[in-house]
Scaffold this motif. Structure first.
Motif, PDB file in Angstrom:
ATOM      1  N   PHE B  25     -31.538 -26.129  18.957  1.00 11.30           N
ATOM      2  CA  PHE B  25     -31.859 -25.701  20.313  1.00 11.30           C
ATOM      3  C   PHE B  25     -31.079 -26.559  21.304  1.00 11.30           C
ATOM      4  O   PHE B  25     -31.010 -27.777  21.143  1.00 11.30           O
ATOM      5  CB  PHE B  25     -33.366 -25.838  20.563  1.00 11.30           C
ATOM      6  N   ASP B  30     -35.890 -24.407  25.250  1.00 11.89           N
ATOM      7  CA  ASP B  30     -35.489 -23.311  24.362  1.00 11.89           C
ATOM      8  C   ASP B  30     -36.331 -23.317  23.085  1.00 11.89           C
ATOM      9  O   ASP B  30     -36.695 -22.258  22.570  1.00 11.89           O
ATOM     10  CB  ASP B  30     -34.006 -23.438  23.970  1.00 11.89           C
ATOM     11  N   LYS B  33     -39.740 -21.948  24.018  1.00 11.84           N
ATOM     12  CA  LYS B  33     -39.673 -20.490  24.199  1.00 11.84           C
ATOM     13  C   LYS B  33     -39.502 -19.798  22.844  1.00 11.84           C
ATOM     14  O   LYS B  33     -40.081 -18.726  22.609  1.00 11.84           O
ATOM     15  CB  LYS B  33     -38.515 -20.136  25.145  1.00 11.84           C
ATOM     16  N   TYR B  34     -38.719 -20.412  21.972  1.00 13.33           N
ATOM     17  CA  TYR B  34     -38.493 -19.852  20.632  1.00 13.33           C
ATOM     18  C   TYR B  34     -39.809 -19.751  19.866  1.00 13.33           C
ATOM     19  O   TYR B  34     -40.145 -18.705  19.316  1.00 13.33           O
ATOM     20  CB  TYR B  34     -37.491 -20.730  19.874  1.00 13.33           C
ATOM     21  N   SER B  37     -42.208 -17.230  21.536  1.00 14.62           N
ATOM     22  CA  SER B  37     -41.750 -15.851  21.343  1.00 14.62           C
ATOM     23  C   SER B  37     -42.039 -15.377  19.926  1.00 14.62           C
ATOM     24  O   SER B  37     -42.523 -14.263  19.714  1.00 14.62           O
ATOM     25  CB  SER B  37     -40.238 -15.756  21.609  1.00 14.62           C
ATOM     26  N   GLY B  38     -41.755 -16.246  18.964  1.00  6.85           N
ATOM     27  CA  GLY B  38     -42.009 -15.894  17.571  1.00  6.85           C
ATOM     28  C   GLY B  38     -43.490 -15.666  17.307  1.00  6.85           C
ATOM     29  O   GLY B  38     -43.876 -14.705  16.634  1.00  6.85           O
ATOM     30  N   PHE B  40     -45.703 -14.770  19.479  1.00 12.63           N
ATOM     31  CA  PHE B  40     -46.144 -13.563  20.193  1.00 12.63           C
ATOM     32  C   PHE B  40     -45.833 -12.304  19.380  1.00 12.63           C
ATOM     33  O   PHE B  40     -46.682 -11.422  19.226  1.00 12.63           O
ATOM     34  CB  PHE B  40     -45.479 -13.484  21.575  1.00 12.63           C
ATOM     35  N   VAL B  41     -44.621 -12.243  18.853  1.00 10.70           N
ATOM     36  CA  VAL B  41     -44.230 -11.064  18.069  1.00 10.70           C
ATOM     37  C   VAL B  41     -45.048 -11.003  16.775  1.00 10.70           C
ATOM     38  O   VAL B  41     -45.513  -9.936  16.366  1.00 10.70           O
ATOM     39  CB  VAL B  41     -42.713 -11.062  17.780  1.00 10.70           C
ATOM     40  N   ALA B  80     -39.962 -24.470  13.362  1.00 10.61           N
ATOM     41  CA  ALA B  80     -38.741 -25.209  13.723  1.00 10.61           C
ATOM     42  C   ALA B  80     -38.716 -25.514  15.221  1.00 10.61           C
ATOM     43  O   ALA B  80     -38.011 -26.410  15.677  1.00 10.61           O
ATOM     44  CB  ALA B  80     -37.509 -24.405  13.334  1.00 10.61           C
TER      45      ALA B  80
END
Lengths: 152, 152
Positions: B25, B30, B33-34, B37-38, B40-41, B80
């Motif tokens: 990153f 970042d 956010k990574y 985001s992961g 959330f999905v 990670a």
């Protein structure tokens, strides 16, 4: 009694068939967050391959395959999040063109998925030049849609 | 000449081995956010199975398998992103405990991944009760970590 069961079964079937893509999201904002989150994670893994092909990270063939396969799974996900009524005028966000030219948008998504499938195959050759070429084609497919369907 | 190559090779190897997780990153934000985001999905796809087992959506065995498999891929990714220096005191965000009790946190992640593997197997039985039981176990694994490592 049998008739009532049949009616119920038909009602369930009809609900399933007519279930719009939006139905998997409780609110339009969830659909937007879903597609943005998926794109972000996909871009991260694609970027890890980019770091290798651009010499910013050591070439690790096994990691390239793993990242390409992760991109391939993620590449199928975000498009369900492009539900009606979620266009934006904000820079970098999805424009109304996604919905007014939906067939073109869907073709662009398909093109990207096809190039990602080739990226997985390229990663498995363990040849950095082959990987680099496939990476470039995926990048073009990304850019193609971003140029046409994202506010500049 | 040979010696110089050896030195260079060792240097590259050392760089690869010592490459911290953070290196993938560009900025700590970042990484945050990574992982968000992961998660959330992943939660979205897990929730689609939840809708089936809780009767809010019709049971679709093929969709359950697809969603479980998607969860299984996503379940390996976010960890990670838990790089040093990204604890928060904000409600619902990762607390300092993630780093002060990292072994427990990692064990919790592993437990979740193991339960998700069982969820995939359960989905493939095409039995809603079996799926429901496995769904509950994954939910418990999620909650276990959220209770201990997320600010309440």
């Amino acid at each position: 009694m049998m008739k009532r069961s049949t009616v119920a079964a038909v009602a369930v079937l009809a609900a399933a068939v007519s279930l719009p893509a939006a139905a998997q999201f409780q609110k339009p904002e969830d659909a937007v967050k879903y597609r943005q989150s998926g794109m972000f994670v996909m871009a991260d893994h694609f970027g890890r391959i980019g770091a290798m092909v651009n010499g910013r990270a050591p070439y690790d063939a096994a990691a390239a395959v793993k990242n390409a396969e992760t991109v391939a799974v993620l590449a199928t996900l975000p498009f369900a999040g492009f539900v009606e009524g979620t266009a934006s005028t904000e820079k970098g966000k999805s424009s109304a063109a996604v919905w007014s030219k939906r067939a073109d948008f869907d073709a662009g998504a398909k093109k990207m998925q096809d190039e990602v499938a080739k990226l997985v195959a390229a990663a498995k050759t363990n040849n950095l030049d082959t990987l680099k070429a496939a990476f470039g084609e995926v990048g073009k497919a990304c850019k193609g849609c971003h140029d046409n369907f994202r506010n500049q």
